[in-house]
Write a protein that holds these residues in place. Structure first.
Motif, PDB file in Angstrom:
ATOM      1  N   PRO A  22      42.214  39.423  35.240  1.00 19.55           N
ATOM      2  CA  PRO A  22      43.364  39.483  35.637  1.00 19.55           C
ATOM      3  C   PRO A  22      42.926  40.695  36.505  1.00 19.55           C
ATOM      4  O   PRO A  22      44.453  40.922  37.541  1.00 19.55           O
ATOM      5  N   ARG A  23      41.977  41.369  36.674  1.00 24.36           N
ATOM      6  CA  ARG A  23      42.259  42.806  37.823  1.00 24.36           C
ATOM      7  C   ARG A  23      42.641  41.709  39.291  1.00 24.36           C
ATOM      8  O   ARG A  23      42.791  42.686  40.130  1.00 24.36           O
ATOM      9  N   VAL A  24      42.087  40.347  39.258  1.00 23.37           N
ATOM     10  CA  VAL A  24      41.893  40.433  40.452  1.00 23.37           C
ATOM     11  C   VAL A  24      41.672  38.838  41.108  1.00 23.37           C
ATOM     12  O   VAL A  24      41.674  37.777  40.556  1.00 23.37           O
ATOM     13  N   ASN A  25      43.359  38.512  42.085  1.00 25.01           N
ATOM     14  CA  ASN A  25      43.637  37.196  41.699  1.00 25.01           C
ATOM     15  C   ASN A  25      44.163  37.012  43.580  1.00 25.01           C
ATOM     16  O   ASN A  25      44.152  38.782  44.629  1.00 25.01           O
ATOM     17  N   TRP A  26      44.132  35.647  43.776  1.00 28.18           N
ATOM     18  CA  TRP A  26      44.878  35.214  45.610  1.00 28.18           C
ATOM     19  C   TRP A  26      45.459  34.455  45.366  1.00 28.18           C
ATOM     20  O   TRP A  26      45.556  33.641  44.528  1.00 28.18           O
ATOM     21  N   CYS A  27      46.877  34.128  46.110  1.00 30.85           N
ATOM     22  CA  CYS A  27      47.975  33.577  46.220  1.00 30.85           C
ATOM     23  C   CYS A  27      48.074  33.117  47.918  1.00 30.85           C
ATOM     24  O   CYS A  27      47.488  33.927  48.491  1.00 30.85           O
ATOM     25  N   LEU A  28      48.860  31.823  47.795  1.00 32.00           N
ATOM     26  CA  LEU A  28      48.395  31.126  49.485  1.00 32.00           C
ATOM     27  C   LEU A  28      50.375  30.814  49.307  1.00 32.00           C
ATOM     28  O   LEU A  28      50.539  30.383  48.346  1.00 32.00           O
TER      29      LEU A  28
ATOM     30  N   SER B 131      47.179  41.776  40.966  1.00 28.24           N
ATOM     31  CA  SER B 131      46.355  41.970  39.579  1.00 28.24           C
ATOM     32  C   SER B 131      47.951  42.412  38.584  1.00 28.24           C
ATOM     33  O   SER B 131      48.907  42.455  38.445  1.00 28.24           O
ATOM     34  N   HIS B 132      47.414  42.016  37.110  1.00 26.77           N
ATOM     35  CA  HIS B 132      48.158  41.985  35.772  1.00 26.77           C
ATOM     36  C   HIS B 132      47.418  42.758  34.464  1.00 26.77           C
ATOM     37  O   HIS B 132      45.667  42.661  35.366  1.00 26.77           O
TER      38      HIS B 132
ATOM     39  N   GLY C 116      46.453  30.477  40.398  1.00 20.96           N
ATOM     40  CA  GLY C 116      46.657  30.830  39.321  1.00 20.96           C
ATOM     41  C   GLY C 116      47.044  31.370  38.686  1.00 20.96           C
ATOM     42  O   GLY C 116      47.181  32.653  39.548  1.00 20.96           O
ATOM     43  N   GLU C 117      46.292  31.676  37.224  1.00 26.56           N
ATOM     44  CA  GLU C 117      46.778  32.115  36.518  1.00 26.56           C
ATOM     45  C   GLU C 117      45.996  34.024  36.979  1.00 26.56           C
ATOM     46  O   GLU C 117      46.753  35.009  36.516  1.00 26.56           O
ATOM     47  N   PHE C 118      44.291  33.779  36.814  1.00 31.28           N
ATOM     48  CA  PHE C 118      44.029  34.860  37.495  1.00 31.28           C
ATOM     49  C   PHE C 118      42.978  34.534  37.795  1.00 31.28           C
ATOM     50  O   PHE C 118      42.443  33.204  38.136  1.00 31.28           O
ATOM     51  N   GLY C 119      41.936  35.591  38.898  1.00 31.60           N
ATOM     52  CA  GLY C 119      40.427  35.114  38.869  1.00 31.60           C
ATOM     53  C   GLY C 119      39.784  34.417  38.006  1.00 31.60           C
ATOM     54  O   GLY C 119      39.877  35.129  36.499  1.00 31.60           O
ATOM     55  N   ARG C 120      37.605  35.457  38.229  1.00 30.89           N
ATOM     56  CA  ARG C 120      36.994  35.253  37.240  1.00 30.89           C
ATOM     57  C   ARG C 120      36.210  36.348  38.135  1.00 30.89           C
ATOM     58  O   ARG C 120      36.523  37.285  38.722  1.00 30.89           O
TER      59      ARG C 120
ATOM     60  N   ILE D 297      50.157  44.627  43.892  1.00 28.06           N
ATOM     61  CA  ILE D 297      50.439  43.159  44.324  1.00 28.06           C
ATOM     62  C   ILE D 297      50.151  42.774  42.851  1.00 28.06           C
ATOM     63  O   ILE D 297      49.273  43.199  42.652  1.00 28.06           O
ATOM     64  N   LYS D 298      51.419  42.738  42.381  1.00 23.09           N
ATOM     65  CA  LYS D 298      51.304  41.808  40.923  1.00 23.09           C
ATOM     66  C   LYS D 298      51.899  40.601  40.924  1.00 23.09           C
ATOM     67  O   LYS D 298      53.313  39.952  41.787  1.00 23.09           O
ATOM     68  N   PRO D 299      52.480  39.791  39.448  1.00 25.79           N
ATOM     69  CA  PRO D 299      52.632  38.534  39.909  1.00 25.79           C
ATOM     70  C   PRO D 299      54.042  38.683  40.057  1.00 25.79           C
ATOM     71  O   PRO D 299      55.463  37.812  40.771  1.00 25.79           O
TER      72      PRO D 299
END
Length: 432
Positions: free
Chosen positions: A355-361, A111-112, A337-341, A389-391
């Motif tokens: 930007p409140r929710v995103n994932w990373c593999l 999240s950011h 990517g830079e954020f979720g949708r 968790i932040k970038p």
């Protein structure tokens, strides 16, 4: 530029104290180097990174963060399929990933607060919230400075291009952009690697000799300048690359064995991943592959339906190629990517920036596979309470994996001391 340079505040105080005892700055640096050499070398988990950048912002709900209990108005069109991990379902358009999900670790709930693409990309590329007063260097630029690469290849390659930049480090550490991608069965020519028509190696060597003479002539008149350093470095790099058969071979994916090439489908993303893996094999320490098109404000499901098969094939083919070549243990693969949708589907059948929710593999390089780190609420609209968790944390963890201290302090060209990722947390739980 003068080193964005590794003298910490503590060291500066030590220099001031020791100078009173007659020890100069050069003497202090020699002493520090001697002490450093006497210590046991750092054990690092990775010496290369393949960062697959899903530019535009992939929908978390329509890919790896499925929410069967979410309200029907946010569910979307896609069905879920079971992965090889019990209880973990993903989008129906990711069957190859589903079969190999246990070989990746999924980080959810990143999240950011940057809701625009440039700011979001800046945040994930540097690990720092964007501010107007300072442009931070991207991960690749720092890696190209801190990790030695082969003299005939860049330390940071972007396929086909990127908006990530070197920030205050200066253009000497900017990415080398291919500006094009391989096409199966066709010669792959990259500007700066292939000789232009009519130009021979003999002429290149003659021009380089003339340039060396000019450099020696004006050496004493040169001033401290990031631009001059960049020009010098680019000139030397161009010469080394254009005269190196090995450099040309590194970019020539047609030299790969047919079984390796057959892992990848003919689309641009898969061919870019193939090239990225090959460059890592040849010694490039940081490679980005930009796969854009995810900014689906309209027709979100049509857009993801078109983009997901290539993503599904590319990430699993890249994993398999690095594994077969014995490179996975030293290569960190990062996909995000830079954020979720938005969970809410808009009137154009699209999803907006979220930007409140995103994932990373992540996988490779000591990452313990098959894990789930972090999480999101049942509606997929916020991180859950497990952890923040932040970038910044992702960037700090990438640096740590490479043996780079994420709170290492550099000096900008104006003399301002600044840490690489001052607010990042190393996610030790990711590692085996």
């Amino acid at each position: 530029m003068n080193q964005p340079d590794l003298i910490s505040r503590r060291s500066a105080l030590q220099i001031g104290f020791l100078s009173g005892l007659g020890l100069s700055l050069p003497g202090f640096l020699k002493l520090s180097a001697a002490n450093s050499d006497s210590e046991a070398p750092k054990k690092t988990k990775a010496d290369a990174v393949l960062f697959l950048n899903l530019a535009g912002g992939v929908s978390h709900l329509d890919t790896l963060d499925r929410k069967p209990e979410a309200p029907t108005e946010t569910q979307g069109e896609f069905k879920s399929i079971q992965t090889c991990l019990s209880g973990f379902n993903v989008c129906e358009h990711m069957p190859k990933y589903a079969a190999k999900a246990d070989q990746f670790t999924l980080i959810r709930g990143i999240s950011h607060s940057a809701g625009a693409h440039p700011q979001g990309q800046s945040w994930i590329s540097t690990g720092n919230r964007p501010v107007p007063a300072l442009i931070y260097p991207s991960l690749g630029s720092v890696v190209s400075k801190e990790i030695s690469s082969k003299p005939d290849l860049p330390g940071y390659v972007a396929i086909p291009k990127t908006e990530w930049n070197a920030g205050y480090m200066g253009d000497a550490y900017a990415p080398f952009k291919t500006n094009t991608v391989p096409r199966p069965g066709q010669p792959f020519q990259v500007r700066g690697i292939s000789l232009p028509e009519g130009l021979t190696l003999e002429k290149v060597n003659q021009r380089q000799q003339l340039l060396d003479k000019l450099n020696r002539r004006f050496k004493d008149e040169a001033t401290e300048s990031q631009l001059l350093e960049a020009l010098d470095q680019f000139g030397l790099q161009a010469y080394n690359m254009i005269t190196s058969k090995r450099a040309r071979a590194a970019f020539d994916v047609e030299q790969e064995s047919k079984p390796i090439r057959d892992l990848f489908t003919p689309d641009e993303f898969n061919q870019s991943v193939l090239l990225g893996c090959r460059l890592i094999e040849y010694g490039v320490p940081f490679v980005t592959v930009t796969y854009d098109g995810w900014d689906t404000h309209t027709e979100n499901f049509a857009g993801h339906r078109r983009l997901l098969p290539a993503l599904d094939g590319g990430i699993t083919a890249g994993l398999e190629m690095l594994k077969q070549k014995g490179l996975l243990d030293r290569t960190l693969i990062v996909i995000m990517g830079e954020f979720g949708r938005t969970p809410k589907i808009n009137v154009n059948a699209g999803r907006d920036h979220y930007p409140r929710v995103n994932w990373c593999l992540m996988t490779g390089a000591g990452i313990k596979p098959g894990q789930f780190i972090g999480g999101t609420t049942k509606a997929g609209d916020a991180p859950d309470e497990s952890t923040e968790i932040k970038p910044d944390d992702i960037a700090a963890t990438i640096y740590h994996s490479l043996g780079i201290n994420p709170v290492m302090e550099y000096f900008t060209n104006t003399g301002r001391p600044t840490m690489l990722v001052p607010h990042g947390r190393i996610m030790h739980e990711l590692f085996a």
